[in-house]
Enzyme design. Sequence first.
Site, mmCIF file in Angstrom:
data_model
loop_
_atom_site.group_PDB
_atom_site.id
_atom_site.type_symbol
_atom_site.label_atom_id
_atom_site.label_comp_id
_atom_site.label_asym_id
_atom_site.label_seq_id
_atom_site.Cartn_x
_atom_site.Cartn_y
_atom_site.Cartn_z
ATOM 1 C CE LYS A 103 16.264 73.595 20.209
ATOM 2 N NZ LYS A 103 15.351 72.597 20.879
ATOM 3 C CD GLU A 160 29.146 76.203 29.391
ATOM 4 O OE1 GLU A 160 29.617 77.256 29.805
ATOM 5 O OE2 GLU A 160 29.450 75.090 29.864
ATOM 6 C CB CYS A 193 27.441 68.505 31.678
ATOM 7 S SG CYS A 193 27.208 69.781 32.906
ATOM 8 C CD GLU A 244 28.327 63.506 27.988
ATOM 9 O OE1 GLU A 244 27.862 63.754 26.869
ATOM 10 O OE2 GLU A 244 28.408 64.361 28.890
HETATM 11 O O1 TXE Z 1 21.806 67.209 24.102
HETATM 12 P P1 TXE Z 1 21.549 67.346 22.550
HETATM 13 P P2 TXE Z 1 20.764 66.688 25.186
HETATM 14 C C1 TXE Z 1 25.332 68.053 27.604
HETATM 15 C C2 TXE Z 1 25.508 66.681 28.205
HETATM 16 C C3 TXE Z 1 25.048 65.797 27.069
HETATM 17 C C4 TXE Z 1 23.927 66.603 26.439
HETATM 18 C C5 TXE Z 1 22.587 66.072 26.909
HETATM 19 O O2 TXE Z 1 26.827 66.441 28.566
HETATM 20 O O3 TXE Z 1 26.113 65.622 26.157
HETATM 21 O O4 TXE Z 1 24.088 67.953 26.891
HETATM 22 O O5 TXE Z 1 21.571 66.956 26.522
HETATM 23 C C6 TXE Z 1 18.864 70.773 20.205
HETATM 24 N N1 TXE Z 1 20.551 72.052 15.528
HETATM 25 N N2 TXE Z 1 25.239 69.054 28.661
HETATM 26 O O6 TXE Z 1 20.572 65.227 24.981
HETATM 27 O O7 TXE Z 1 20.880 66.159 21.977
HETATM 28 C C7 TXE Z 1 18.023 69.848 21.056
HETATM 29 O O8 TXE Z 1 16.653 69.978 20.688
HETATM 30 C C8 TXE Z 1 20.208 72.833 16.593
HETATM 31 C C9 TXE Z 1 26.393 69.919 28.893
HETATM 32 O O9 TXE Z 1 19.562 67.571 25.176
HETATM 33 O O10 TXE Z 1 22.841 67.789 22.007
HETATM 34 C C10 TXE Z 1 18.294 70.407 22.449
HETATM 35 O O11 TXE Z 1 17.508 71.555 22.676
HETATM 36 N N3 TXE Z 1 19.759 72.352 17.769
HETATM 37 C C11 TXE Z 1 26.059 71.103 29.750
HETATM 38 C C12 TXE Z 1 19.769 70.815 22.360
HETATM 39 O O12 TXE Z 1 20.064 70.931 20.974
HETATM 40 C C13 TXE Z 1 19.653 71.004 17.888
HETATM 41 C C14 TXE Z 1 25.192 70.793 30.928
HETATM 42 C C15 TXE Z 1 20.728 69.805 22.982
HETATM 43 O O13 TXE Z 1 20.453 68.547 22.416
HETATM 44 C C16 TXE Z 1 19.988 70.118 16.834
HETATM 45 C C17 TXE Z 1 24.069 69.948 30.548
HETATM 46 C C18 TXE Z 1 20.459 70.694 15.627
HETATM 47 N N4 TXE Z 1 20.801 69.926 14.563
HETATM 48 C C19 TXE Z 1 24.145 69.068 29.462
HETATM 49 N N5 TXE Z 1 19.768 68.834 17.271
HETATM 50 C C20 TXE Z 1 27.249 71.939 30.216
HETATM 51 N N6 TXE Z 1 28.450 71.741 29.701
HETATM 52 O O14 TXE Z 1 27.055 72.819 31.046
HETATM 53 C C21 TXE Z 1 19.320 68.932 18.540
HETATM 54 N N7 TXE Z 1 19.248 70.225 18.912
#
Ligand code: TXE
Length: 487
Positions: A180, A254, A289, A390
């Site tokens: 997804k 992660e 991240c 962050e």
């Molecule tokens: O995250 P979001 P983003 C982290 C980075 C930052 C974030 C940025 O640090 O905090 O990712 O990515 C789905 N139920 N990392 O803005 O908003 C959403 O559609 C289920 C860490 O995308 O949290 C997307 O596919 N799913 C990493 C995914 O969750 C849901 C490296 C993430 O969305 C949802 C890269 C829900 N209720 C980025 N709501 C590492 N540590 O390696 C949203 N989504």
Amino acid sequence: MTTSASAPLRSGALLIGGEHVSVSSGGTHQHIYPGNGRCNATIPLAGGSEVDAAVDSSWDAHRQWTSYPVDRRRDLLMNLADAVRDHFTELTELNVHDFGAPISTAGHSVLTEQFLRYYAGYADKAHGSSTPVSGAFDVNIIEREPYGVVGVIAPWNGPLVVIGAAVAPALAAGNAVILKPSELASLGPLRFGELCLEAGLPPGLVNVLPAGPDGGQALVRHPRIGKIHFTGGQATAQKVLQAAATNLTPVVAELGGKSAFLVFADADLDASATIAAYQGPIVQAGQSCACASRILVQASVYDAFMDKFVAAVHAAKIGDPMQPDVMFGPVVSQDATDRILRIIDATLSERAGELITGGNRLGGDLADGYYIEPTIFGNVDNHSALAQNETFGPVAAVMPFADEADAIRLANDTRYGLNAFIQTSNLKRAHSVARHLQAGSIWVNRHSDIEPQGPYGGYKQSGFGRTGGIEGLHEFLQTKNIRIGMN
Ligand code: TXE
């Protein structure tokens, strides 16, 4: 100037059982290209009915996949790695179209390929073991078995990296995957799903379901999903864990970080300034991240370092992400732009730091895109919101420290624990400080560089579970003990 990548309008899709689905129950997302603020794709979003269809299709594919001899699975994963390699340029350009990463740093599919080759090598080695037991003639076998169907939820800022780090081991372990991607970056993941079919993987083994929160929740809540691998922010992770509780579905998380970058007085200040600029506000405009968002500098070299750091940040060319000499591009969306500018304004109004450079949205030729100047605050209070939360944008918080103990205290004074960076010429100090830092990945005299050989993941609120290494494979295997009475 309109960006040269006024990206052609594309149509996204879901990929279920090898078929493209363009009409779905989750609505559609008008994807905006961050480089010019214009719609470049219409993305159908998965809802509950598409999740149900994908789960059925995935279980069929899992049964087919596990009927293959392991060496055939290994060879097919190697074929997929070849296909990813052969489509490097296309996948890199899709990264730019998806989230505006400068093409000079958007070649993430190299990592996808590396992880695929690394884990293909495990496909015929993910074995169990046997152990002697008290019943002298009994046979005790320890099996490692796949979950069956797993869900991989990817963030927008590096979907191809997450595909390598999570999809590759899941497949090597014998699972089918429902991927997804974020609604903000699904073009690259969709293309990856197509490459899986072209490489000969069974239809449905990798289903691709772009979706927003609702589709994501439906996937996590589904009773026939064996495990969820989530990469994203803390707030979303909490919602994922609440949904996973419905069926006690195990989760790997992660998450984000607020990584400290320590510069000791005996460090090479030129190299440290360059690495800090790259690892901090410049690469992906700080939307990583692994972003070194807190720069801690020993007081005796603070001014000298700051001069070099500002110069290194200013040296990065800002502009159209499709231009090969551009190092600094837009942030991902209007929402991100507004959020980051609010953080900058709050830091100024709270006097939580001194604005050294940046702080504004860029106008002129770049006004249509989501460009924020690389921004540096100095003498930042480590208890401020800027230092504790962050930012996920091009904003660095610089602060001095007195000595080693002070550096460790400041670095650990955060709820996160993903990465930490140590710049020093004294490797005894580097090793000792690394041992005291509460973070999952420590980088000494270099920028971060995720590779399949080293496990990556968080301490504290940066998550749990690991990607990479044998740890990353075991995340997708369950252990079964079989004891056979032979007396
Ligand atoms: O995250 P979001 P983003 C982290 C980075 C930052 C974030 C940025 O640090 O905090 O990712 O990515 C789905 N139920 N990392 O803005 O908003 C959403 O559609 C289920 C860490 O995308 O949290 C997307 O596919 N799913 C990493 C995914 O969750 C849901 C490296 C993430 O969305 C949802 C890269 C829900 N209720 C980025 N709501 C590492 N540590 O390696 C949203 N989504």
